[in-house]
Scaffold this motif. Structure first.
Motif, PDB file in Angstrom:
ATOM      1  N   UNK A   1      44.716  67.873  34.441  1.00  0.00           N
ATOM      2  CA  UNK A   1      45.016  68.584  33.202  1.00  0.00           C
ATOM      3  C   UNK A   1      43.730  69.108  32.558  1.00  0.00           C
ATOM      4  N   UNK A   2      42.652  68.355  32.616  1.00  0.00           N
ATOM      5  CA  UNK A   2      41.377  68.822  32.077  1.00  0.00           C
ATOM      6  C   UNK A   2      40.843  69.983  32.902  1.00  0.00           C
ATOM      7  N   UNK A   3      40.908  69.892  34.221  1.00  0.00           N
ATOM      8  CA  UNK A   3      40.418  70.976  35.074  1.00  0.00           C
ATOM      9  C   UNK A   3      41.193  72.271  34.847  1.00  0.00           C
TER      10      UNK A   3
ATOM     11  N   UNK B   1      34.957  63.331  21.221  1.00  0.00           N
ATOM     12  CA  UNK B   1      36.258  63.551  20.602  1.00  0.00           C
ATOM     13  C   UNK B   1      37.234  62.483  21.100  1.00  0.00           C
ATOM     14  N   UNK B   2      37.887  61.816  20.156  1.00  0.00           N
ATOM     15  CA  UNK B   2      38.931  60.874  20.528  1.00  0.00           C
ATOM     16  C   UNK B   2      40.244  61.625  20.670  1.00  0.00           C
ATOM     17  N   UNK B   3      40.952  61.364  21.747  1.00  0.00           N
ATOM     18  CA  UNK B   3      42.235  62.017  22.019  1.00  0.00           C
ATOM     19  C   UNK B   3      43.343  60.979  21.993  1.00  0.00           C
ATOM     20  N   UNK B   4      44.424  61.315  21.322  1.00  0.00           N
ATOM     21  CA  UNK B   4      45.561  60.397  21.296  1.00  0.00           C
ATOM     22  C   UNK B   4      46.198  60.295  22.673  1.00  0.00           C
ATOM     23  N   UNK B   5      46.277  61.439  23.346  1.00  0.00           N
ATOM     24  CA  UNK B   5      46.857  61.490  24.690  1.00  0.00           C
ATOM     25  C   UNK B   5      46.042  62.447  25.536  1.00  0.00           C
ATOM     26  N   UNK B   6      46.051  62.240  26.823  1.00  0.00           N
ATOM     27  CA  UNK B   6      45.372  63.160  27.732  1.00  0.00           C
ATOM     28  C   UNK B   6      46.371  64.214  28.192  1.00  0.00           C
ATOM     29  N   UNK B   7      46.720  65.084  27.277  1.00  0.00           N
ATOM     30  CA  UNK B   7      47.681  66.156  27.554  1.00  0.00           C
ATOM     31  C   UNK B   7      47.003  67.500  27.362  1.00  0.00           C
ATOM     32  N   UNK B   8      47.617  68.521  27.945  1.00  0.00           N
ATOM     33  CA  UNK B   8      47.034  69.861  27.901  1.00  0.00           C
ATOM     34  C   UNK B   8      46.790  70.344  26.481  1.00  0.00           C
ATOM     35  N   UNK B   9      47.715  70.108  25.559  1.00  0.00           N
ATOM     36  CA  UNK B   9      47.542  70.591  24.181  1.00  0.00           C
ATOM     37  C   UNK B   9      46.328  69.949  23.516  1.00  0.00           C
ATOM     38  N   UNK B  10      46.090  68.673  23.797  1.00  0.00           N
ATOM     39  CA  UNK B  10      44.926  67.997  23.220  1.00  0.00           C
ATOM     40  C   UNK B  10      43.630  68.576  23.777  1.00  0.00           C
ATOM     41  N   UNK B  11      43.555  68.709  25.094  1.00  0.00           N
ATOM     42  CA  UNK B  11      42.361  69.284  25.715  1.00  0.00           C
ATOM     43  C   UNK B  11      42.176  70.738  25.287  1.00  0.00           C
ATOM     44  N   UNK B  12      43.263  71.467  25.150  1.00  0.00           N
ATOM     45  CA  UNK B  12      43.195  72.876  24.747  1.00  0.00           C
ATOM     46  C   UNK B  12      42.530  72.991  23.376  1.00  0.00           C
ATOM     47  N   UNK B  13      42.947  72.148  22.431  1.00  0.00           N
ATOM     48  CA  UNK B  13      42.381  72.196  21.093  1.00  0.00           C
ATOM     49  C   UNK B  13      40.888  71.888  21.121  1.00  0.00           C
ATOM     50  N   UNK B  14      40.510  70.817  21.815  1.00  0.00           N
ATOM     51  CA  UNK B  14      39.104  70.416  21.870  1.00  0.00           C
ATOM     52  C   UNK B  14      38.249  71.508  22.500  1.00  0.00           C
TER      53      UNK B  14
ATOM     54  N   UNK C   1      40.182  73.691  31.399  1.00  0.00           N
ATOM     55  CA  UNK C   1      38.874  74.342  31.497  1.00  0.00           C
ATOM     56  C   UNK C   1      39.009  75.717  32.146  1.00  0.00           C
ATOM     57  N   UNK C   2      39.824  75.778  33.174  1.00  0.00           N
ATOM     58  CA  UNK C   2      40.052  77.040  33.879  1.00  0.00           C
ATOM     59  C   UNK C   2      40.677  78.067  32.943  1.00  0.00           C
ATOM     60  N   UNK C   3      41.602  77.634  32.103  1.00  0.00           N
ATOM     61  CA  UNK C   3      42.287  78.536  31.169  1.00  0.00           C
ATOM     62  C   UNK C   3      41.355  79.016  30.069  1.00  0.00           C
ATOM     63  N   UNK C   4      40.648  78.107  29.436  1.00  0.00           N
ATOM     64  CA  UNK C   4      39.809  78.442  28.282  1.00  0.00           C
ATOM     65  C   UNK C   4      38.558  79.215  28.694  1.00  0.00           C
ATOM     66  N   UNK C   5      37.894  78.767  29.740  1.00  0.00           N
ATOM     67  CA  UNK C   5      36.615  79.362  30.125  1.00  0.00           C
ATOM     68  C   UNK C   5      36.711  80.260  31.356  1.00  0.00           C
TER      69      UNK C   5
END
Length: 82
Positions: free
Chosen positions: A67-69, A30-43, A72-76
């Motif tokens: 932000x990725x960690x 997945x290409x991300x425009x920015x490495x922000x929480x909303x982008x990682x959240x969607x993916x 991941x903690x939030x989603x999973x």
């Protein structure tokens, strides 16, 4: 260096899976425009929808992107080890 060298200077999230018998394969790009929480959240929400019958991964290995960690903690509902 290959970091941010694609045509649009976007970040690449590359997900690799390991299954029994040490078989490794790419499961998601997945290409991300920015490495922000909303982008990682969607993916990660889209990734979560791919799992069948509630069988979820037991382990994630990520680089030191806080932000990725945290996403991941939030989603999973996982915790991380330093």
């Amino acid at each position: 260096y290959t970091y941010k060298t694609n045509k649009f200077y976007m970040f690449l999230l590359h997900v690799i899976d390991v299954i029994s018998m040490k078989f490794i394969f790419s499961s998601c790009f997945c290409f991300l425009k920015e490495e922000k929480e909303t982008n990682y959240m969607w993916v990660l929400e889209q990734m979560q929808n791919l799992f069948v019958d509630g069988i979820m991964p037991k382990t994630f290995v990520a680089d030191c992107k806080l932000v990725l960690m945290f996403t991941l903690q939030t989603i999973f509902c996982m915790w991380h080890i330093n």
